[in-house]
Scaffold this active site. Structure first.
Site, short mmCIF file in Angstrom:
data_model
loop_
_atom_site.label_atom_id
_atom_site.label_comp_id
_atom_site.label_asym_id
_atom_site.label_seq_id
_atom_site.Cartn_x
_atom_site.Cartn_y
_atom_site.Cartn_z
N SER A 128 0.84 -1.20 0.00
CA SER A 128 0.00 0.00 0.00
C SER A 128 0.87 1.25 0.00
O SER A 128 1.95 1.26 0.64
CB SER A 128 -0.91 0.01 1.23
N TYR B 71 -2.01 0.93 10.14
CA TYR B 71 -1.95 0.22 8.85
C TYR B 71 -0.67 0.55 8.11
O TYR B 71 0.04 -0.34 7.61
CB TYR B 71 -3.17 0.60 8.02
#
Length: 412
Positions: A222, A235
């Site tokens: 990501s 995250y």
């Protein structure tokens, strides 16, 4: 005069080709195109200088551009490797990228090992119903070593001496809600357990089969692991750790002939991101477990606006998963796969701004995406006022009381 006009229009045509090529590179979604962009711009400057010194060069360049254009149009299609006899294991196939990738790779002729959390769940049932007999479903929670071990033994038994051509690390989770200070420790641990330690365990377990086939390691990561996205600290930290591990492996596996690629997707509607009940549940859990002090400082309205911001991003996320699925396929089948793939709308531009623009501009770009909260502006204003009041009162040297009145003596 007519000759001058003709030369002018030829000149404009040639410059349009060069400037258009440069702009195309600017808008391209891969950061690897930047060196080419610089080269285009340098050549453009040289062409301008050459044409000003020697006008006949305009016609020669026009002919050269036309020839190159015709030859490029007749080029052969990109070569890809055959899929026959190649096996790929994909994690996290219950839904989203994993499920769609399993469908596509099965249709291309791969032998697919698709891991799911629930063998009786809707995702697993759909894969079993719609895919060929080459697909094998495996129950595996990547955070459970015994599940990973059993999946490895089953895969190894079916492959024999062939080895595993591809391992697609897709399974991941975003157990996160709110600012870094507000995020619960369980969120940090949950993200690390799945996104880093779980993927680490799977990769280490299946590496011997990858080395045997001199195959491909493809990991879905990501941009949050490389850029400081507000409200995604837990995250992002887990993906940052994963990115460092994968990049280290890329160097270490090169002598073994294993090629390593990382997929960096933009926002897509996958998994729980499109489930508004999930965000409501996360919000309630978040507020219930937050310390009274932080809840008072930030205010419940601020947390509610954060939840609404996440839901708004989920609404506007792309539904078509093909950009990610196609990059995974290319990483598995290209003779020379890219190290990094930027998949989805806007992600290439975002990386371009982050890597090549001043930090102040890239920070504003990220803040415009994630810091649109009215409560945030009100909190900033209140903090400014509190700071001014604090500075005013800390500048007082003495206080005297006279008949119920307070007299202030400021520091000189």
């Amino acid at each position: 005069m007519e000759d001058y006009a003709l030369s002018f229009w030829i000149y404009m045509g040639v410059m349009s080709v060069f400037v258009g090529g440069a702009m195309k590179k600017v808008l391209a979604s891969h950061i690897s195109a930047v060196p080419t962009l610089v080269a285009w711009l340098c050549v453009t400057v040289l062409v301008v200088r050459l044409c000003s010194l020697w006008p006949p060069a305009v016609l020669a360049l026009a002919i050269l551009c036309a020839v190159c254009y015709l030859l490029s149009g007749r080029g052969a299609p990109a070569h890809t490797l055959p899929t026959e006899g190649k096996a790929v294991l994909i994690t996290g196939c219950d839904s989203g990228f994993g499920k769609a990738t399993a469908h596509q790779l099965d249709a291309l002729g791969f032998e697919v090992f698709a891991t799911v959390l629930d063998l009786s769940g809707p995702g697993a049932v759909d894969l079993q119903r719609t895919c060929s007999s080459r697909l094998t479903l495996l129950q595996m929670d990547i955070t459970q070593p015994q599940d990973v071990q059993q999946a490895f033994l089953t895969t190894k038994a079916k492959l024999g001496l062939r080895g595993l051509w591809g391992l697609v690390n897709n399974a991941g989770v975003c157990v996160n809600f709110g600012d870094a200070e507000l995020s619960l420790m369980s969120n940090y641990r949950g993200c690390m357990e799945v996104n880093f330690f779980g993927t680490l365990n799977v990769t280490k377990m299946f590496l011997p089969l990858l080395r045997l086939a001199q195959g491909r390691l493809v990991t879905v990561s990501s941009p949050a692991g490389e850029q400081p996205f507000p409200c995604l600290a837990a995250y992002g930290a887990s993906k940052a750790a994963l990115g460092m591990f994968i990049n280290t492996l890329r160097h270490e596996l090169e002598p073994w002939g294993v090629k390593v690629s990382t997929i960096l997707p933009s926002a897509f509607k996958t998994g729980q991101s499109i489930n508004f009940e999930y965000w409501d549940k996360q919000y309630k859990n978040f507020v219930q477990n937050l310390s009274p002090g932080l809840l008072e400082e930030y205010g419940e309205e601020y947390m509610l606006e954060t939840k609404e911001l996440f839901q708004c991003h989920a609404k506007t996320a792309a539904e078509d998963l093909s950009p990610v699925i196609n990059t995974i396929t290319d990483a598995l089948l290209s003779p020379q796969p890219q190290v990094r793939y930027y998949a989805g709308p806007g992600v290439g531009l975002m990386y371009f701004i982050y890597c090549y623009f001043p930090l102040s501009l890239s920070d504003k770009f990220l803040q415009r995406l994630f810091m649109k909260k009215k409560c945030h502006e009100q909190r900033h204003t209140k903090a400014t006022i509190d700071s001014m009041v604090h500075q005013r009162f800390t500048g007082l040297q003495d206080v005297s009381l006279h008949t119920g009145q307070v007299t202030f003596f400021p520091v000189q």
